[in-house]
Structure formats: structure tokens, C-alpha cells
Design a protein around this motif. Structure first.
Motif, short mmCIF file in Angstrom:
data_model
loop_
_atom_site.label_atom_id
_atom_site.label_comp_id
_atom_site.label_asym_id
_atom_site.label_seq_id
_atom_site.Cartn_x
_atom_site.Cartn_y
_atom_site.Cartn_z
N GLU A 174 -11.09 -26.08 4.08
CA GLU A 174 -11.32 -26.67 2.62
C GLU A 174 -11.50 -27.94 2.78
N ARG B 176 -15.24 -28.51 3.93
CA ARG B 176 -16.27 -28.06 2.90
C ARG B 176 -16.44 -29.09 1.99
N THR C 29 -18.04 -32.27 0.06
CA THR C 29 -19.06 -33.04 0.40
C THR C 29 -18.80 -34.47 0.83
N LYS D 229 -27.22 -29.92 5.76
CA LYS D 229 -26.08 -28.96 5.73
C LYS D 229 -25.04 -29.38 6.86
N GLU E 281 -19.80 -21.31 9.06
CA GLU E 281 -20.59 -21.12 7.55
C GLU E 281 -21.10 -22.57 7.50
N GLN E 282 -22.42 -22.66 6.95
CA GLN E 282 -23.11 -23.85 6.60
C GLN E 282 -23.00 -24.01 5.17
N VAL E 283 -22.49 -25.33 4.80
CA VAL E 283 -22.50 -25.92 3.56
C VAL E 283 -23.28 -27.17 3.34
N TYR E 284 -23.63 -27.53 2.05
CA TYR E 284 -24.28 -28.65 1.85
C TYR E 284 -23.54 -29.90 2.06
#
Length: 221
Positions: free
Chosen positions: A137, A140, A142, A175, A182-185
């Protein structure tokens, strides 16, 4: 649709990359190794460039690869030198190693866990799962707002500079790859929108600048 291979680990030591490849092969995990010489070495130790090795696997294989590496190191922690720096860590610091496993080697992770257990600290699978969940978390989230880069991007965009295109593209598409694949912005929604505007504005100004410069040729001037 088959997943593409993405970067799992990168090294500047061929032996470390080779050791990881051996583990992946033993586990039957598909991989690819890319060699890059784009990193400048200011010490000029061997050459002007330092070679980096990027090991790529499928996102869905990250967790299995992590487990394979941790299982392999479980066999080595019993032979750890008592002078190893982790033995000087407090219980809280060792727990932090477990929580932030992505910042430590599998050996350090397993050794930290063993030291805690030897000290009588309860470390069960539920605790480890809770630590991983909390860490994911955190990762993740930004990055902080990129106000400076947004301003710089608009300046280069209006000036017709190509750098504005790259800044806009990076802000809108960058990303992060998390430890589980997992790929997140990396940037918040507003920064991504600003990046997209910078990108298209840069292209428009750049094209107009080219047209302005070549237009005299079509007028016979």
C-alpha cells in the motif's frame, strides 16, 4: 494476451545476474537478460561506461521468483558470520527489514527473520503477510506533485524544445514496478494530465516551428 517481460532485477555485476538466472532456470521461469552500457562511471575504473544487466520476467512470475530466492537463502543463513551487521540491529530495525523486503537482499531478509526468531520474537505467516500488505500500500502511493517539472515542461513546450516532449511523455506515462509485478502510475492524476498537455503542446509548437522555418522555401524566398 500473453504478458510481456518486465524488469525484475538489475545488476552491475555479471556474476550476480548469472546467479539469478540459475535460480530462474531451476524454477522453470521464463526470463530475458538485457545488457546495457549506458551508465557513466565517473571513476573510470575499467572503461568510460559501466555495464548493467537487466533481468526481465513476466509480472505474474514475480512472487514465485521472490519465493525461490528466499527459499534458496534459507539454506545459507545458518552459516552466517556472527559479525554480520544485522546481528547489531534492534528488534524494531530487523522488523523493518522484513517490512521493506524490496530494499534488502533475500539473504538479509531471511537472516533478519532468523535472528528475530532466535531472540524469541513471534514472526508467523500472518505477521509477514500484514507487513507485506502494508508495504505494498505504501509503494502504491504516487510520488509528490511534480510542480517544478510541470513548469519546466511548459517552458520547453512553448519554446519549441524537444525536451518538453520527453518531460510530458514521462509525466503522463511513468509507472512503478512493485515487488509483486504490479505496475502503477508513479504520479498523481493531475500531474499525468499536465504531462499529457505538455506532450501534445510540445509536439504542436515543434511542428509549427518547423513549418515556419521551411515555409520560405515554398514561397521561393
Amino acid at each position: 494476451m500473453e504478458s510481456e517481460l518486465i524488469q525484475y532485477k538489475h545488476f552491475n555485476d555479471a556474476a550476480l545476474a548469472s546467479a539469478l538466472v540459475d535460480v530462474l532456470e531451476e524454477g522453470g521461469i521464463e526470463y530475458d537478460v538485457k545488457e546495457s552500457s549506458a551508465v557513466f562511471d565517473p571513476a573510470f575504473r575499467s572503461s568510460d561506461l559501466t555495464v548493467e544487466y537487466s533481468v526481465k520476467i513476466k509480472p505474474e512470475d514475480f512472487e514465485r521468483a521472490n519465493q525461490l530466492l528466499n527459499d534458496k537463502e534459507q539454506e545459507n543463513v545458518n552459516q552466517a558470520d556472527k559479525d554480520h551487521y544485522l546481528f547489531g540491529f534492534t528488534d524494531a530495525e530487523l522488523t523493518d527489514v522484513l517490512a521493506k523486503a524490496d530494499e534488502w537482499s533475500p539473504f538479509d531478509y531471511q537472516l533478519a527473520r532468523k535472528i528475530l526468531l532466535d531472540r524469541g520474537v513471534t514472526i508467523n505467516e500472518k505477521i509477514l503477510t500484514d507487513l507485506r500488505t502494508e508495504r505494498m500500500e505504501e509503494l502504491r502511493e504516487t510520488d509528490p506533485p511534480q510542480n517544478v517539472w510541470i513548469i519546466v515542461g511548459y517552458i520547453f513546450a512553448l519554446a519549441g524544445g524537444v525536451l518538453g516532449i520527453f518531460i510530458g511523455w514521462h509525466l503522463s506515462t511513468y509507472k512503478k514496478i512493485l515487488p509483486d509485478g504490479e505496475q502503477v502510475y508513479g504520479y498523481n492524476e493531475n500531474d499525468r494530465k499536465q504531462g499529457s498537455r505538455i506532450f501534445y503542446l510540445s509536439i504542436a509548437v515543434f511542428v509549427l516551428a518547423i513549418i515556419y522555418r521551411i515555409s520560405p522555401a515554398f514561397k521561393g524566398e
